[in-house]
Write a protein that holds these residues in place. Structure first.
Motif, mmCIF file in Angstrom:
data_model
loop_
_atom_site.group_PDB
_atom_site.id
_atom_site.type_symbol
_atom_site.label_atom_id
_atom_site.label_comp_id
_atom_site.label_asym_id
_atom_site.label_seq_id
_atom_site.Cartn_x
_atom_site.Cartn_y
_atom_site.Cartn_z
ATOM 1 N N GLY A 92 42.247 57.741 48.323
ATOM 2 C CA GLY A 92 41.040 57.655 47.517
ATOM 3 C C GLY A 92 41.296 57.918 46.047
ATOM 4 O O GLY A 92 42.436 57.927 45.578
ATOM 5 N N GLY A 93 40.228 58.146 45.295
ATOM 6 C CA GLY A 93 40.338 58.424 43.869
ATOM 7 C C GLY A 93 40.111 57.187 43.027
ATOM 8 O O GLY A 93 39.521 56.195 43.470
ATOM 9 N N TRP A 94 40.618 57.241 41.791
ATOM 10 C CA TRP A 94 40.425 56.166 40.817
ATOM 11 C C TRP A 94 41.600 55.197 40.821
ATOM 12 O O TRP A 94 42.764 55.601 40.825
ATOM 13 N N TRP A 95 41.256 53.927 40.781
ATOM 14 C CA TRP A 95 42.230 52.851 40.559
ATOM 15 C C TRP A 95 41.837 52.111 39.294
ATOM 16 O O TRP A 95 40.643 51.834 39.067
ATOM 17 N N ILE A 96 42.831 51.810 38.457
ATOM 18 C CA ILE A 96 42.563 50.927 37.317
ATOM 19 C C ILE A 96 43.696 49.910 37.214
ATOM 20 O O ILE A 96 44.849 50.225 37.507
ATOM 21 N N ASP A 97 43.379 48.697 36.823
ATOM 22 C CA ASP A 97 44.416 47.722 36.501
ATOM 23 C C ASP A 97 45.002 48.072 35.139
ATOM 24 O O ASP A 97 44.336 48.708 34.297
ATOM 25 N N THR A 98 46.224 47.624 34.899
ATOM 26 C CA THR A 98 46.896 47.972 33.644
ATOM 27 C C THR A 98 46.379 47.178 32.452
ATOM 28 O O THR A 98 46.865 47.374 31.335
ATOM 29 N N ASP A 99 45.416 46.291 32.674
ATOM 30 C CA ASP A 99 44.784 45.580 31.552
ATOM 31 C C ASP A 99 43.349 46.052 31.350
ATOM 32 O O ASP A 99 42.501 45.307 30.876
ATOM 33 N N VAL A 100 43.098 47.312 31.686
ATOM 34 C CA VAL A 100 41.770 47.911 31.529
ATOM 35 C C VAL A 100 41.837 49.017 30.485
ATOM 36 O O VAL A 100 42.665 49.931 30.583
ATOM 37 N N ASP B 2 31.399 59.473 42.933
ATOM 38 C CA ASP B 2 32.378 59.410 44.017
ATOM 39 C C ASP B 2 32.809 57.975 44.306
ATOM 40 O O ASP B 2 33.872 57.752 44.886
ATOM 41 N N ILE B 3 31.957 57.031 43.952
ATOM 42 C CA ILE B 3 32.260 55.616 44.184
ATOM 43 C C ILE B 3 31.937 54.837 42.918
ATOM 44 O O ILE B 3 30.892 55.037 42.307
ATOM 45 N N PHE B 4 32.863 53.968 42.531
ATOM 46 C CA PHE B 4 32.607 53.086 41.397
ATOM 47 C C PHE B 4 33.149 51.699 41.708
ATOM 48 O O PHE B 4 34.318 51.540 42.086
ATOM 49 N N VAL B 5 32.303 50.712 41.561
ATOM 50 C CA VAL B 5 32.688 49.302 41.567
ATOM 51 C C VAL B 5 31.624 48.584 40.756
ATOM 52 O O VAL B 5 30.452 48.954 40.800
ATOM 53 N N ALA B 6 32.026 47.598 39.981
ATOM 54 C CA ALA B 6 31.085 46.910 39.089
ATOM 55 C C ALA B 6 31.086 45.410 39.356
ATOM 56 O O ALA B 6 32.048 44.862 39.901
ATOM 57 N N ARG B 7 30.013 44.782 38.951
ATOM 58 C CA ARG B 7 29.914 43.326 39.043
ATOM 59 C C ARG B 7 30.660 42.683 37.888
ATOM 60 O O ARG B 7 30.593 43.153 36.759
ATOM 61 N N GLN B 8 31.349 41.579 38.180
ATOM 62 C CA GLN B 8 31.920 40.789 37.095
ATOM 63 C C GLN B 8 31.000 39.619 36.742
ATOM 64 O O GLN B 8 31.178 38.965 35.722
ATOM 65 N N SER B 9 30.013 39.360 37.611
ATOM 66 C CA SER B 9 28.995 38.345 37.362
ATOM 67 C C SER B 9 27.788 38.725 38.206
ATOM 68 O O SER B 9 27.809 39.722 38.932
ATOM 69 N N ASP B 10 26.747 37.916 38.155
ATOM 70 C CA ASP B 10 25.542 38.222 38.934
ATOM 71 C C ASP B 10 25.809 38.216 40.434
ATOM 72 O O ASP B 10 25.084 38.857 41.197
ATOM 73 N N HIS B 11 26.851 37.503 40.856
ATOM 74 C CA HIS B 11 27.060 37.300 42.284
ATOM 75 C C HIS B 11 28.420 37.767 42.783
ATOM 76 O O HIS B 11 28.741 37.550 43.950
ATOM 77 N N GLU B 12 29.234 38.420 41.936
ATOM 78 C CA GLU B 12 30.582 38.752 42.378
ATOM 79 C C GLU B 12 31.016 40.114 41.856
ATOM 80 O O GLU B 12 30.781 40.454 40.691
ATOM 81 N N LEU B 13 31.678 40.890 42.723
ATOM 82 C CA LEU B 13 32.256 42.172 42.345
ATOM 83 C C LEU B 13 33.668 41.956 41.802
ATOM 84 O O LEU B 13 34.255 40.904 41.977
ATOM 85 N N ASN B 14 34.203 43.000 41.156
ATOM 86 C CA ASN B 14 35.584 42.953 40.691
ATOM 87 C C ASN B 14 36.238 44.297 40.997
ATOM 88 O O ASN B 14 35.570 45.331 40.972
ATOM 89 N N GLY B 15 37.544 44.279 41.262
ATOM 90 C CA GLY B 15 38.244 45.499 41.650
ATOM 91 C C GLY B 15 39.201 46.043 40.629
ATOM 92 O O GLY B 15 40.074 46.848 40.978
ATOM 93 N N SER B 16 39.080 45.678 39.354
ATOM 94 C CA SER B 16 40.039 46.174 38.370
ATOM 95 C C SER B 16 39.809 47.640 38.018
ATOM 96 O O SER B 16 40.719 48.315 37.532
ATOM 97 N N ALA B 17 38.614 48.154 38.238
ATOM 98 C CA ALA B 17 38.314 49.580 38.070
ATOM 99 C C ALA B 17 37.505 50.007 39.287
ATOM 100 O O ALA B 17 36.396 49.522 39.500
ATOM 101 N N LEU B 18 38.096 50.895 40.090
ATOM 102 C CA LEU B 18 37.464 51.291 41.347
ATOM 103 C C LEU B 18 37.605 52.792 41.556
ATOM 104 O O LEU B 18 38.592 53.396 41.140
ATOM 105 N N ARG B 19 36.613 53.359 42.225
ATOM 106 C CA ARG B 19 36.789 54.696 42.794
ATOM 107 C C ARG B 19 36.133 54.723 44.169
ATOM 108 O O ARG B 19 34.971 54.305 44.313
ATOM 109 N N PHE B 20 36.887 55.192 45.156
ATOM 110 C CA PHE B 20 36.380 55.326 46.516
ATOM 111 C C PHE B 20 36.983 56.569 47.151
ATOM 112 O O PHE B 20 38.107 56.957 46.818
ATOM 113 N N PRO B 21 36.261 57.187 48.079
ATOM 114 C CA PRO B 21 36.872 58.265 48.852
ATOM 115 C C PRO B 21 37.868 57.692 49.851
ATOM 116 O O PRO B 21 37.785 56.504 50.208
#
Length: 320
Positions: A98-106, A117-136
């Motif tokens: 778990g914890g934080w993940w970041i891509d090296t271009d972030v 405790d959890i972070f994930v963001a949308r890259q558009s109205d209909h799609e998520l992106n995993g370049s910055a994540l936090r999960f247990p």
């Protein structure tokens, strides 16, 4: 998956982890330094030593997490990309510890990481992106993504294991997931990546990212466009400003020309457009051939007529 990994950096609120393969550039150094400057420890996993890591970044052996050769996408139009392995690696790491993940271009734009405790963001109205994540650890969405990625690893096509996969799996495995808005990490979209490098877009980028926690530079778009990362950004561009703001001292041998960046970005769009329709065409033909050959009494002459029709359709689509 290795069983020896033991987090060494204390509180998960103060450490981010990432994966790297290949030559390391000042642009990755800038991104990782933005976290170090905020007092956040950075652990970079790689299968070999990495030259040029900034102070405050700890290099760790990737085989602590995933004892597997670096996997690359083999079925894309712009050459092999290790982003396939990066996707596999992030799911394996997050599922395990778990914890934080970041891509090296972030880049980190905020004073600190979000208190969540959890972070994930949308890259558009209909799609998520995993370049910055936090999960247990052990989260069902991450576990499902790891299993799916491992199952297709040798035959994965571009997009099979990244944002599209997270978006597909989220309703079933995390239906109540709180999703951050696009502006938190992807205020500048993939098709706009060149704005980071164009002086005339500097103030636009500054304004649009003013309230962002992260900024994703879209390294894969740079790669596809052929933008070199060993020379300085154009003078007056937003990235030029970021190097000055974070006081990243680099002995550049040359500087990018903004007109060249704009031209490369346009060529990349044209190539992707043509490549998309070539791929659609190829998959549709394969599907039809399998479907028709499964029917008794179907002659190939009928299939050939369908082929001609598809060629006319997809040929005209590429010209749109």
């Amino acid at each position: 998956m290795a069983e020896t990994f033991n987090p060494k950096s204390g509180s998960p609120d103060r450490v981010v982890r990432c994966f790297w393969h290949g030559p390391f550039s000042p642009y990755e150094a800038l991104c990782l330094s933005s976290f170090v400057a905020a007092g956040i420890a950075v652990e970079l996993f790689s299968e070999a030593p990495v030259a040029g890591l900034p102070a405050g970044v700890t290099r760790r052996d990737a085989r602590e997490i995933l004892d597997h050769e670096v996997a690359v996408y083999r079925h894309e139009f712009d050459g092999p990309s290790p982003s396939l392995h990066s996707n596999h690696f992030r799911y394996a790491l997050l599922e395990k510890v778990g914890g934080w993940w970041i891509d090296t271009d972030v880049l980190l734009m905020a004073a600190t990481l979000p208190a969540t405790d959890i972070f994930v963001a949308r890259q558009s109205d209909h799609e998520l992106n995993g370049s910055a994540l936090r999960f247990p650890p052990g989260h069902p969405l991450i576990g499902a993504a790891r299993k799916r990625t491992a199952a297709v690893l040798e035959d994965a096509r571009w997009g099979d294991t990244g944002p599209r996969l997270l978006t597909e799996l989220q309703p079933e495995h995390a239906p109540d997931l709180s999703i951050a808005p696009r502006e938190s990490a992807y205020a500048i979209g993939a098709d706009e990546f060149q704005k980071f490098l164009l002086p005339e877009a500097c103030e636009e980028v500054e304004s649009r990212t003013a309230d962002s926690t992260f900024v994703h530079l879209w390294n894969e778009m740079w790669r596809k466009a052929g933008v070199p990362k060993n020379i300085a950004p154009p003078k007056g561009s937003w990235l030029d400003r970021m190097f000055e703001r974070h006081r990243i001292a680099v002995m550049w041998s040359d500087r990018l020309d903004a007109d060249h960046v704009a031209r490369w970005a346009a060529l990349r769009r044209d190539r992707d457009h043509a490549g998309h329709y070539n791929l659609v065409h190829d998959r549709e033909l394969a599907r039809l051939r399998a479907e028709l050959e499964a029917r008794p009494g179907v002659r190939l002459s009928g299939f050939d007529r369908i082929i001609s029709s598809l060629k006319r359709h997809f040929g005209s689509s590429r010209g749109r």
